[in-house]
Write a protein that holds these residues in place. Structure first.
Motif, short mmCIF file in Angstrom:
data_model
loop_
_atom_site.label_atom_id
_atom_site.label_comp_id
_atom_site.label_asym_id
_atom_site.label_seq_id
_atom_site.Cartn_x
_atom_site.Cartn_y
_atom_site.Cartn_z
N GLY A 19 -1.61 0.38 8.31
CA GLY A 19 -0.39 0.26 9.10
C GLY A 19 0.89 0.04 8.32
O GLY A 19 1.95 -0.17 8.91
N HIS A 20 0.79 0.06 7.00
CA HIS A 20 2.00 -0.12 6.19
C HIS A 20 2.80 1.18 6.11
O HIS A 20 2.21 2.27 6.04
N ARG A 21 4.12 1.04 6.08
CA ARG A 21 4.98 2.20 5.81
C ARG A 21 5.10 2.34 4.30
O ARG A 21 5.33 1.35 3.59
N LEU A 22 4.97 3.55 3.82
CA LEU A 22 4.96 3.80 2.38
C LEU A 22 6.16 4.66 1.98
O LEU A 22 6.51 5.62 2.69
N TYR A 23 6.75 4.31 0.85
CA TYR A 23 7.91 5.04 0.33
C TYR A 23 7.72 5.25 -1.17
O TYR A 23 6.96 4.55 -1.82
N ALA A 24 8.44 6.23 -1.71
CA ALA A 24 8.44 6.47 -3.15
C ALA A 24 9.86 6.28 -3.67
O ALA A 24 10.83 6.65 -3.01
N ILE B 7 -5.04 -6.74 -2.38
CA ILE B 7 -5.99 -7.51 -1.56
C ILE B 7 -5.69 -9.00 -1.67
O ILE B 7 -5.62 -9.72 -0.66
N GLU B 8 -5.45 -9.46 -2.90
CA GLU B 8 -5.16 -10.89 -3.14
C GLU B 8 -3.89 -11.32 -2.39
O GLU B 8 -3.80 -12.44 -1.90
N GLN B 9 -2.91 -10.43 -2.31
CA GLN B 9 -1.64 -10.77 -1.66
C GLN B 9 -1.66 -10.51 -0.16
O GLN B 9 -0.65 -10.73 0.52
N GLY B 10 -2.78 -10.02 0.34
CA GLY B 10 -2.93 -9.85 1.78
C GLY B 10 -2.40 -8.54 2.33
O GLY B 10 -2.34 -8.37 3.56
N TRP B 11 -2.05 -7.60 1.47
CA TRP B 11 -1.56 -6.30 1.95
C TRP B 11 -2.71 -5.41 2.41
O TRP B 11 -2.51 -4.48 3.18
N LEU B 12 -3.89 -5.70 1.89
CA LEU B 12 -5.05 -4.86 2.18
C LEU B 12 -6.25 -5.76 2.33
O LEU B 12 -6.40 -6.73 1.59
N HIS B 13 -7.10 -5.43 3.28
CA HIS B 13 -8.33 -6.23 3.49
C HIS B 13 -9.53 -5.45 2.97
O HIS B 13 -9.57 -4.23 3.07
N VAL B 14 -10.47 -6.17 2.43
CA VAL B 14 -11.65 -5.53 1.84
C VAL B 14 -12.47 -4.85 2.94
O VAL B 14 -12.68 -5.42 4.00
#
Length: 198
Positions: free
Chosen positions: A98-103, A191-198
């Motif tokens: 659900g994150h918006r991604l940019y470059a 994962i550690e910062q909570g942006w992604l779950h295992v």
């Protein structure tokens, strides 16, 4: 929440020595790559203020190569920018979460024109490229331009780049920062910062 990616050496390969070697062979490839790419002219190509043809002519004295040979090396850059499958998988996972991604990339016109044909862009909501806006990292204005262009709040963004100086410039504006070393480390830290779950 938004995650902003650098491109070269993060999402796609960037190996100047290999590029020189592919065009000119192995002899003096490291020295040639240094003389050609580690120079203010290459930064001006990235900024969009110098053409590859002009750079090739201006580089003759320092490389000892003809303008045609210099140009052949410079024109080999776009096709060398190959997506890292591990990073594309990570980008897809972040998009699915659900994150918006940019470059946000320092890159010349020819390189971004070529890269835009890649499939991974379907996961991105937008991009800012130095040659198209005549600004470059780590100049604060290019980060501000990205935030304003896509209506992003600095404190809700994370910026990932292999350059500590570029990350520090983002952090100075209140953007979260992560210095990239490889895909596995990047995934672990997200994962550690909570942006992604295992």
């Amino acid at each position: 929440m938004a995650i902003i990616f650098d491109l070269g050496r993060v999402v796609v390969s960037w190996d100047p020595v290999a590029i020189v070697r592919s065009v000119m062979g192995p002899v003096d490839a490291e020295a040639l790559a240094e003389r050609l790419f580690n120079h203010p002219d290459w930064l001006e190509v990235d900024r969009g203020t110098l053409s590859l043809h002009t750079m090739a002519r201006q580089a003759e004295a320092r490389t000892g190569l003809s303008a045609a040979d210099n140009l052949a090396i410079l024109q080999a850059v776009p096709a060398s920018l190959l997506p890292d499958p591990a990073m594309v998988a990570l980008i897809e996972a972040l998009h699915s979460a659900g994150h918006r991604l940019y470059a946000l990339s320092n890159m010349g016109h020819a390189s971004i024109d070529w890269l835009e044909q890649q499939e991974f862009w379907r996961f991105f909501s937008g991009k800012v490229v130095s040659a198209r806006v005549r600004m470059m990292k780590p100049e604060p204005d290019i980060y501000r331009y990205l935030l304003v262009s896509f209506d992003l709040k600095a404190q809700e963004c994370l910026f990932i780049d292999d350059s500590p100086a570029n990350v520090a410039a983002a952090q100075a504006l209140g953007i979260g920062g992560l210095v990239f070393t490889d895909a596995a480390q990047c995934r672990r830290q997200l994962i550690e910062q909570g942006w992604l779950h295992v």
